[in-house]
Design a protein around this motif. Structure first.
Motif, PDB file in Angstrom:
ATOM      1  N   ALA A 225       0.833  -1.195   0.000  1.00 21.89           N
ATOM      2  CA  ALA A 225       0.000   0.000   0.000  1.00 21.89           C
ATOM      3  C   ALA A 225       0.871   1.250   0.000  1.00 21.89           C
ATOM      4  N   SER A 226       0.365   2.282  -0.636  1.00 18.35           N
ATOM      5  CA  SER A 226       1.062   3.563  -0.642  1.00 18.35           C
ATOM      6  C   SER A 226       0.035   4.682  -0.753  1.00 18.35           C
ATOM      7  N   GLY A 227       0.456   5.859  -0.365  1.00 14.00           N
ATOM      8  CA  GLY A 227      -0.386   7.027  -0.537  1.00 14.00           C
ATOM      9  C   GLY A 227      -1.382   7.295   0.557  1.00 14.00           C
ATOM     10  N   GLY A 228      -1.303   6.569   1.637  1.00  7.78           N
ATOM     11  CA  GLY A 228      -2.236   6.812   2.736  1.00  7.78           C
ATOM     12  C   GLY A 228      -1.616   6.376   4.041  1.00  7.78           C
ATOM     13  N   THR A 229      -2.332   6.562   5.120  1.00  9.83           N
ATOM     14  CA  THR A 229      -1.864   6.089   6.422  1.00  9.83           C
ATOM     15  C   THR A 229      -2.324   4.653   6.570  1.00  9.83           C
ATOM     16  N   PHE A 230      -1.415   3.740   6.271  1.00  9.30           N
ATOM     17  CA  PHE A 230      -1.788   2.329   6.167  1.00  9.30           C
ATOM     18  C   PHE A 230      -2.458   1.817   7.437  1.00  9.30           C
ATOM     19  N   SER A 231      -1.952   2.220   8.573  1.00 10.43           N
ATOM     20  CA  SER A 231      -2.474   1.688   9.830  1.00 10.43           C
ATOM     21  C   SER A 231      -3.893   2.162  10.125  1.00 10.43           C
ATOM     22  N   SER A 232      -4.426   3.083   9.347  1.00 10.62           N
ATOM     23  CA  SER A 232      -5.797   3.539   9.559  1.00 10.62           C
ATOM     24  C   SER A 232      -6.807   2.734   8.750  1.00 10.62           C
TER      25      SER A 232
ATOM     26  N   ASP B 270     -15.981 -19.031   4.917  1.00 10.27           N
ATOM     27  CA  ASP B 270     -16.058 -20.437   5.309  1.00 10.27           C
ATOM     28  C   ASP B 270     -15.282 -21.336   4.349  1.00 10.27           C
ATOM     29  N   SER B 271     -15.266 -20.966   3.088  1.00  8.48           N
ATOM     30  CA  SER B 271     -14.649 -21.826   2.066  1.00  8.48           C
ATOM     31  C   SER B 271     -13.143 -21.974   2.234  1.00  8.48           C
ATOM     32  N   ILE B 272     -12.522 -21.063   2.920  1.00  9.63           N
ATOM     33  CA  ILE B 272     -11.055 -21.114   3.072  1.00  9.63           C
ATOM     34  C   ILE B 272     -10.604 -21.195   4.528  1.00  9.63           C
ATOM     35  N   LYS B 273     -11.559 -21.218   5.423  1.00 11.74           N
ATOM     36  CA  LYS B 273     -11.224 -21.233   6.846  1.00 11.74           C
ATOM     37  C   LYS B 273     -10.376 -22.463   7.193  1.00 11.74           C
ATOM     38  N   GLY B 274      -9.308 -22.221   7.912  1.00 11.06           N
ATOM     39  CA  GLY B 274      -8.400 -23.302   8.287  1.00 11.06           C
ATOM     40  C   GLY B 274      -7.286 -23.537   7.288  1.00 11.06           C
ATOM     41  N   ARG B 275      -7.424 -22.989   6.088  1.00 12.91           N
ATOM     42  CA  ARG B 275      -6.380 -23.161   5.072  1.00 12.91           C
ATOM     43  C   ARG B 275      -5.638 -21.858   4.784  1.00 12.91           C
ATOM     44  N   PHE B 276      -6.346 -20.747   4.878  1.00 11.64           N
ATOM     45  CA  PHE B 276      -5.749 -19.450   4.582  1.00 11.64           C
ATOM     46  C   PHE B 276      -5.582 -18.657   5.876  1.00 11.64           C
ATOM     47  N   SER B 277      -4.595 -17.790   5.891  1.00 13.41           N
ATOM     48  CA  SER B 277      -4.437 -16.848   6.993  1.00 13.41           C
ATOM     49  C   SER B 277      -4.097 -15.476   6.426  1.00 13.41           C
ATOM     50  N   ILE B 278      -4.414 -14.457   7.196  1.00 18.03           N
ATOM     51  CA  ILE B 278      -4.147 -13.084   6.771  1.00 18.03           C
ATOM     52  C   ILE B 278      -3.323 -12.400   7.847  1.00 18.03           C
ATOM     53  N   SER B 279      -2.404 -11.574   7.426  1.00 15.54           N
ATOM     54  CA  SER B 279      -1.570 -10.837   8.368  1.00 15.54           C
ATOM     55  C   SER B 279      -1.200  -9.500   7.742  1.00 15.54           C
ATOM     56  N   ARG B 280      -0.701  -8.625   8.575  1.00 15.22           N
ATOM     57  CA  ARG B 280      -0.288  -7.316   8.071  1.00 15.22           C
ATOM     58  C   ARG B 280       0.948  -6.855   8.808  1.00 15.22           C
ATOM     59  N   ASP B 281       1.688  -5.983   8.149  1.00 14.82           N
ATOM     60  CA  ASP B 281       2.861  -5.356   8.742  1.00 14.82           C
ATOM     61  C   ASP B 281       2.694  -3.855   8.523  1.00 14.82           C
ATOM     62  N   ASN B 282       2.253  -3.163   9.541  1.00 18.61           N
ATOM     63  CA  ASN B 282       2.003  -1.731   9.388  1.00 18.61           C
ATOM     64  C   ASN B 282       3.285  -0.943   9.138  1.00 18.61           C
ATOM     65  N   GLY B 283       4.386  -1.449   9.633  1.00 23.25           N
ATOM     66  CA  GLY B 283       5.662  -0.789   9.373  1.00 23.25           C
ATOM     67  C   GLY B 283       6.079  -0.837   7.917  1.00 23.25           C
ATOM     68  N   LYS B 284       5.632  -1.879   7.230  1.00 25.86           N
ATOM     69  CA  LYS B 284       5.955  -2.041   5.815  1.00 25.86           C
ATOM     70  C   LYS B 284       4.787  -1.686   4.903  1.00 25.86           C
TER      71      LYS B 284
ATOM     72  N   ALA C 122       2.002  -3.278   4.362  1.00 27.45           N
ATOM     73  CA  ALA C 122       1.731  -4.466   3.562  1.00 27.45           C
ATOM     74  C   ALA C 122       0.774  -5.403   4.272  1.00 27.45           C
ATOM     75  N   VAL C 123       0.012  -6.113   3.479  1.00 20.91           N
ATOM     76  CA  VAL C 123      -0.867  -7.156   3.991  1.00 20.91           C
ATOM     77  C   VAL C 123      -0.594  -8.419   3.181  1.00 20.91           C
ATOM     78  N   TYR C 124      -0.751  -9.561   3.839  1.00 19.24           N
ATOM     79  CA  TYR C 124      -0.389 -10.829   3.231  1.00 19.24           C
ATOM     80  C   TYR C 124      -1.537 -11.826   3.331  1.00 19.24           C
TER      81      TYR C 124
ATOM     82  N   SER D  28      -7.857  -5.185  -0.927  1.00 16.97           N
ATOM     83  CA  SER D  28      -8.771  -4.066  -0.761  1.00 16.97           C
ATOM     84  C   SER D  28      -8.509  -3.366   0.563  1.00 16.97           C
ATOM     85  N   ALA D  29      -9.004  -2.144   0.660  1.00 14.57           N
ATOM     86  CA  ALA D  29      -8.808  -1.354   1.872  1.00 14.57           C
ATOM     87  C   ALA D  29     -10.012  -0.460   2.127  1.00 14.57           C
ATOM     88  N   ASP D  30     -10.268  -0.236   3.384  1.00  9.69           N
ATOM     89  CA  ASP D  30     -11.311   0.712   3.780  1.00  9.69           C
ATOM     90  C   ASP D  30     -11.070   1.113   5.230  1.00  9.69           C
ATOM     91  N   HIS D  31     -11.431   2.329   5.559  1.00 10.47           N
ATOM     92  CA  HIS D  31     -11.321   2.755   6.960  1.00 10.47           C
ATOM     93  C   HIS D  31     -12.302   1.981   7.839  1.00 10.47           C
TER      94      HIS D  31
END
Length: 124
Positions: free
Chosen positions: A24-31, A62-76, A78-80, A97-100
């Motif tokens: 992400a760029s151009g905004g305050t990612f942690s918001s 539900d279709s991906i629960k237990g197989r996928f995980s999501i994480s973020r690094d506000n310092g970078k 980035a979201v994974y 995607s992103a939204d406040h």
């Protein structure tokens, strides 16, 4: 206004693993709450996973629960999306995607900002 760029999509075998990244760029990612959606050929875009601004709250389809995980690094700024035990039906273009508003992502599926998508193809 935030700009999002996904990367990491590729061809993988059934049962394989893959990590998608979204820069992400151009905004305050942690918001921003962040989410991943996907769209398979001939199908509507569907929600996959979301994470709130702090990373403390996550939500999965539900279709991906237990197989996928999501994480973020506000310092970078980035979201994974870590995807394990991939199935043929996971083949799709994956969008970051992103939204406040976290609920704009998980409840309405209408975040304010989208990336261009990255193709994931799972082959048997």
């Amino acid at each position: 206004q935030v700009q999002l760029v996904e990367s990491g999509g590729r061809l993988v075998p059934v049962g394989g693993s893959l990590t998608l990244s979204c820069a992400a760029s151009g905004g305050t990612f942690s918001s921003y709450a962040m989410g991943w959606f996907r769209q398979a050929p001939g199908q509507e875009r569907e929600f996959v996973a979301a994470i709130d601004w702090s990373g403390g709250t996550k939500y999965f389809a539900d279709s991906i629960k237990g197989r996928f995980s999501i994480s973020r690094d506000n310092g970078k700024s980035a979201v994974y999306l870590q995807m394990n035990n991939l199935k043929v039906e996971d083949t799709a273009v994956y969008f970051c995607s992103a939204d406040h508003d976290y609920f704009a992502i998980i409840r309405f599926g209408q975040p304010g900002y989208w990336g261009q998508g990255t193709q994931v193809t799972v082959s048997s």
